[in-house]
Design a protein around this motif. Structure first.
Motif, PDB file in Angstrom:
ATOM      1  N   TYR A 149       4.033   5.348   8.001  1.00 49.87           N
ATOM      2  CA  TYR A 149       3.748   6.120   6.650  1.00 49.87           C
ATOM      3  C   TYR A 149       2.350   6.894   7.221  1.00 49.87           C
ATOM      4  CZ  TYR A 149       6.639   2.901   4.000  1.00 49.87           C
ATOM      5  OH  TYR A 149       7.610   2.368   3.544  1.00 49.87           O
ATOM      6  N   SER A 150       2.377   8.191   6.697  1.00 50.79           N
ATOM      7  CA  SER A 150       1.098   8.926   7.235  1.00 50.79           C
ATOM      8  C   SER A 150      -0.064   8.561   6.477  1.00 50.79           C
ATOM      9  CB  SER A 150       1.475  10.634   7.022  1.00 50.79           C
ATOM     10  OG  SER A 150       1.445  10.667   5.667  1.00 50.79           O
ATOM     11  N   HIS A 151      -0.263   7.980   5.342  1.00 51.51           N
ATOM     12  CA  HIS A 151      -1.322   7.674   4.642  1.00 51.51           C
ATOM     13  C   HIS A 151      -1.771   6.408   4.959  1.00 51.51           C
ATOM     14  CE1 HIS A 151       1.820   5.965   2.177  1.00 51.51           C
ATOM     15  NE2 HIS A 151       0.810   5.472   1.465  1.00 51.51           N
ATOM     16  N   TRP A 153      -7.364  -0.800  -9.547  1.00 55.24           N
ATOM     17  CA  TRP A 153      -8.596  -0.761  -8.782  1.00 55.24           C
ATOM     18  C   TRP A 153      -8.695   0.570  -8.186  1.00 55.24           C
ATOM     19  CZ3 TRP A 153      -9.504  -0.399  -3.408  1.00 55.24           C
ATOM     20  CH2 TRP A 153     -10.682  -0.618  -3.062  1.00 55.24           C
ATOM     21  N   LEU A 154      -7.775   1.230  -7.579  1.00 55.78           N
ATOM     22  CA  LEU A 154      -8.059   2.370  -6.780  1.00 55.78           C
ATOM     23  C   LEU A 154      -8.437   3.537  -7.893  1.00 55.78           C
ATOM     24  CD1 LEU A 154      -4.507   2.433  -4.821  1.00 55.78           C
ATOM     25  CD2 LEU A 154      -6.806   2.402  -3.731  1.00 55.78           C
ATOM     26  N   HIS A 155      -7.878   3.483  -9.065  1.00 58.51           N
ATOM     27  CA  HIS A 155      -8.336   4.621 -10.011  1.00 58.51           C
ATOM     28  C   HIS A 155      -9.623   4.152 -10.884  1.00 58.51           C
ATOM     29  CE1 HIS A 155      -3.939   5.470  -9.031  1.00 58.51           C
ATOM     30  NE2 HIS A 155      -4.457   6.774  -8.967  1.00 58.51           N
ATOM     31  N   ASP A 156     -10.177   2.916 -10.735  1.00 57.88           N
ATOM     32  CA  ASP A 156     -11.465   2.670 -11.403  1.00 57.88           C
ATOM     33  C   ASP A 156     -12.727   3.387 -10.508  1.00 57.88           C
ATOM     34  OD1 ASP A 156     -13.623   1.713 -12.400  1.00 57.88           O
ATOM     35  OD2 ASP A 156     -12.883  -0.484 -12.142  1.00 57.88           O
ATOM     36  N   LEU A 164       0.686  -1.182  -0.022  1.00 56.61           N
ATOM     37  CA  LEU A 164      -0.054   0.180   0.128  1.00 56.61           C
ATOM     38  C   LEU A 164       0.854   1.243  -0.029  1.00 56.61           C
ATOM     39  CD1 LEU A 164      -2.743  -0.917   2.554  1.00 56.61           C
ATOM     40  CD2 LEU A 164      -3.055  -1.040   0.174  1.00 56.61           C
ATOM     41  N   CYS A 165       1.911   1.371   0.427  1.00 56.44           N
ATOM     42  CA  CYS A 165       2.902   2.495   0.533  1.00 56.44           C
ATOM     43  C   CYS A 165       3.172   3.384  -0.707  1.00 56.44           C
ATOM     44  CB  CYS A 165       3.960   2.223   1.402  1.00 56.44           C
ATOM     45  SG  CYS A 165       5.378   1.257   0.400  1.00 56.44           S
ATOM     46  N   PRO A 166       3.063   2.678  -1.925  1.00 55.51           N
ATOM     47  CA  PRO A 166       3.304   3.621  -3.029  1.00 55.51           C
ATOM     48  C   PRO A 166       2.277   4.597  -3.135  1.00 55.51           C
ATOM     49  CG  PRO A 166       3.998   1.208  -3.582  1.00 55.51           C
ATOM     50  CD  PRO A 166       3.015   1.160  -2.178  1.00 55.51           C
ATOM     51  N   PHE A 167       1.099   4.310  -2.805  1.00 61.44           N
ATOM     52  CA  PHE A 167      -0.230   5.078  -3.201  1.00 61.44           C
ATOM     53  C   PHE A 167      -0.575   6.256  -2.106  1.00 61.44           C
ATOM     54  CE2 PHE A 167      -0.647   0.503  -4.383  1.00 61.44           C
ATOM     55  CZ  PHE A 167      -0.530   0.514  -5.799  1.00 61.44           C
ATOM     56  N   GLU A 168       0.484   7.230  -2.134  1.00 58.89           N
ATOM     57  CA  GLU A 168       0.291   8.248  -1.354  1.00 58.89           C
ATOM     58  C   GLU A 168      -0.835   9.232  -1.569  1.00 58.89           C
ATOM     59  OE1 GLU A 168       4.066  10.291  -1.451  1.00 58.89           O
ATOM     60  OE2 GLU A 168       5.272   8.588  -0.687  1.00 58.89           O
ATOM     61  N   ASN A 169      -1.535   9.172  -2.289  1.00 57.70           N
ATOM     62  CA  ASN A 169      -2.626   9.916  -2.625  1.00 57.70           C
ATOM     63  C   ASN A 169      -3.995   9.356  -2.215  1.00 57.70           C
ATOM     64  OD1 ASN A 169      -1.294  12.008  -4.258  1.00 57.70           O
ATOM     65  ND2 ASN A 169      -1.492  10.872  -6.166  1.00 57.70           N
ATOM     66  N   LEU A 209      -1.437 -10.337  -3.396  1.00 55.18           N
ATOM     67  CA  LEU A 209      -1.382  -9.186  -3.223  1.00 55.18           C
ATOM     68  C   LEU A 209      -0.412  -8.555  -4.307  1.00 55.18           C
ATOM     69  CD1 LEU A 209      -0.144  -8.668   0.933  1.00 55.18           C
ATOM     70  CD2 LEU A 209      -2.617  -8.068  -0.421  1.00 55.18           C
ATOM     71  N   ASP A 210      -0.994  -7.612  -5.129  1.00 60.62           N
ATOM     72  CA  ASP A 210      -0.444  -7.072  -6.132  1.00 60.62           C
ATOM     73  C   ASP A 210      -0.633  -5.819  -6.511  1.00 60.62           C
ATOM     74  OD1 ASP A 210      -0.042  -6.565  -9.060  1.00 60.62           O
ATOM     75  OD2 ASP A 210      -0.474  -8.649  -9.572  1.00 60.62           O
ATOM     76  N   SER A 211       0.527  -4.997  -6.525  1.00 57.42           N
ATOM     77  CA  SER A 211       0.686  -3.503  -6.620  1.00 57.42           C
ATOM     78  C   SER A 211      -0.081  -3.049  -7.869  1.00 57.42           C
ATOM     79  CB  SER A 211       1.996  -2.800  -6.547  1.00 57.42           C
ATOM     80  OG  SER A 211       2.606  -3.131  -5.292  1.00 57.42           O
ATOM     81  N   ALA A 212       0.038  -3.814  -8.985  1.00 53.55           N
ATOM     82  CA  ALA A 212      -0.433  -3.080 -10.101  1.00 53.55           C
ATOM     83  C   ALA A 212      -2.060  -3.635 -10.385  1.00 53.55           C
ATOM     84  CB  ALA A 212       0.065  -4.111 -11.506  1.00 53.55           C
ATOM     85  N   VAL A 213      -2.270  -4.413  -9.555  1.00 52.83           N
ATOM     86  CA  VAL A 213      -4.057  -4.902  -9.558  1.00 52.83           C
ATOM     87  C   VAL A 213      -4.581  -3.916  -8.768  1.00 52.83           C
ATOM     88  CG1 VAL A 213      -5.678  -6.360  -8.781  1.00 52.83           C
ATOM     89  CG2 VAL A 213      -3.741  -7.269 -10.019  1.00 52.83           C
ATOM     90  N   ILE A 214      -3.954  -3.397  -7.591  1.00 52.02           N
ATOM     91  CA  ILE A 214      -4.304  -2.519  -6.486  1.00 52.02           C
ATOM     92  C   ILE A 214      -4.424  -1.071  -7.259  1.00 52.02           C
ATOM     93  CG2 ILE A 214      -3.821  -1.060  -4.510  1.00 52.02           C
ATOM     94  CD1 ILE A 214      -2.697  -3.871  -3.387  1.00 52.02           C
TER      95      ILE A 214
END
Length: 346
Positions: free
Chosen positions: A218-220, A298-301, A198-203, A290-295
């Motif tokens: 991580y703050s997020h 999905w986050l932007h869908d 999860l840490c790469p998705f700071e937004n 757990l897959d960063s590309a799938v996450i």
């Protein structure tokens, strides 16, 4: 009517469903005693509604890093204690036994020749519904874990079968949603793995509910202790949920119009089948690791689905008051006619 009601306590979904049933049963004047099994007695929380419940050790599945281990499950089982628990449970004073996939209650009822009513998602699997990840062992576990004379299966869709919609709370639809707020509930995963993915998705702001005490750097990403009230508050105004493929939480998320990313437990037929059903119905997405590309995708869908379900608990309690007549096609159709499916964009 006096009812003994057994609930599988391994996950929180069975307990959530039992809370809804408890309120409707009490309101209808039934006298109900509850029993829970599958976790240590001190690990239950927010149980006030059950009015002095009891606990047993029961049976549970061993999981590690998102996978069921049938070998460790067998090694850690305590069959002698399980048999003693069945033998010591006196169901003589009760008119009806209900099991939400709770094995001690179900087997005690069978042993004492009491009518056992099974209510839950697992009882839907005796019908022709989406099923994946099955094997002979999984089939036998599903069949014999908590046997019932009458099984009322629950699912998100009827699939042309005599099953009913989920038993869930029916809250008002949230007026405002935080588009960047994501609730995460992956209790069978290593929390450090969850953080790493999860840490790469700071937004986005991740509210991670965990049975372990974890501090995030991580703050997020905020880890929170298990709490029914806190979880419901965060679920209400989030935009989506990342979770294992348990039935009840996905049901609540659909009712609230949340987008869903399900990560089923490996080697767990029910969860793998749930993930398949979510995708088949277009109600959610799945990842099997757990897959960063799938996450990220999905986050932007922005697409989500809201499914409005009726108060199935109230329907079932009325059915109990009428003497549990055979469930006919018109009865099932009348319940599903009150279900509405809407497309939502976040």
């Amino acid at each position: 009517m006096k009812i003994f009601y057994g609930v599988q306590g391994t996950g929180n979904g069975h307990i959530t469903r039992a809370r809804v049933m408890a309120r409707e049963l009490y309101a209808a004047g039934f006298e109900v005693d509850f029993q829970f099994s599958g976790r240590p007695a001190d690990k239950y929380f927010d149980m006030e509604v059950f009015n002095g419940y009891r606990t047993k050790e029961g049976l549970t599945f061993n999981t590690r890093k998102g996978q069921v281990s049938y070998l460790k499950t067998a090694l850690q089982a305590k069959p002698i204690q399980f048999v003693k628990d069945i033998a010591s449970l006196d169901l003589g004073p009760y008119d009806l036994v209900i099991s939400d996939f709770e094995p001690v209650t179900a087997w005690a009822g069978k042993r004492q020749k009491k009518k056992v009513l099974g209510i839950g998602h697992q009882y839907a699997f005796k019908h022709d519904i989406p099923r994946k990840g099955s094997d002979p062992l999984a089939d036998q576990v599903m069949k014999h874990f908590a046997p019932a004379d009458i099984g009322v299966g629950l699912h998100w869709h009827h699939f042309g079968q005599p099953i009913l919609p989920p038993i869930i709370e029916t809250p008002a639809f949230p007026e405002r949603v935080q588009a960047d707020k994501i609730v995460v509930y992956l209790p069978f995963e290593d929390p450090h793995d969850v953080t790493r993915y999860l840490c790469p998705f700071e937004n986005f702001q991740f509210h991670v509910y965990s049975p372990e005490v974890v501090t995030s750097k991580y703050s997020h990403i905020e880890f929170k202790p298990l709490s029914r009230e806190g979880f419901q508050r965060d679920l209400y105004d989030c935009s989506g949920i990342i979770s294992n493929a348990g039935f009840e939480l996905a049901s609540e998320s659909l009712q609230l119009g949340k987008k869903i990313l399900a990560k089923p437990l490996h080697a767990q037929m029910e969860q793998i089948s749930n993930a398949a059903a979510l995708e088949q119905l277009g109600y959610g997405h799945a990842m099997f690791d757990l897959d960063s590309a799938v996450i990220e995708d999905w986050l932007h869908d922005p697409h989500a689905v809201r499914v409005t379900y009726p108060n199935v608990a109230k329907v079932l309690v009325q059915w109990l008051r009428e003497g549990m007549p055979e469930i006919q096609k018109d009865f099932v159709e009348s319940v599903w006619n009150d279900v509405e499916v809407l497309q939502v964009r976040r």
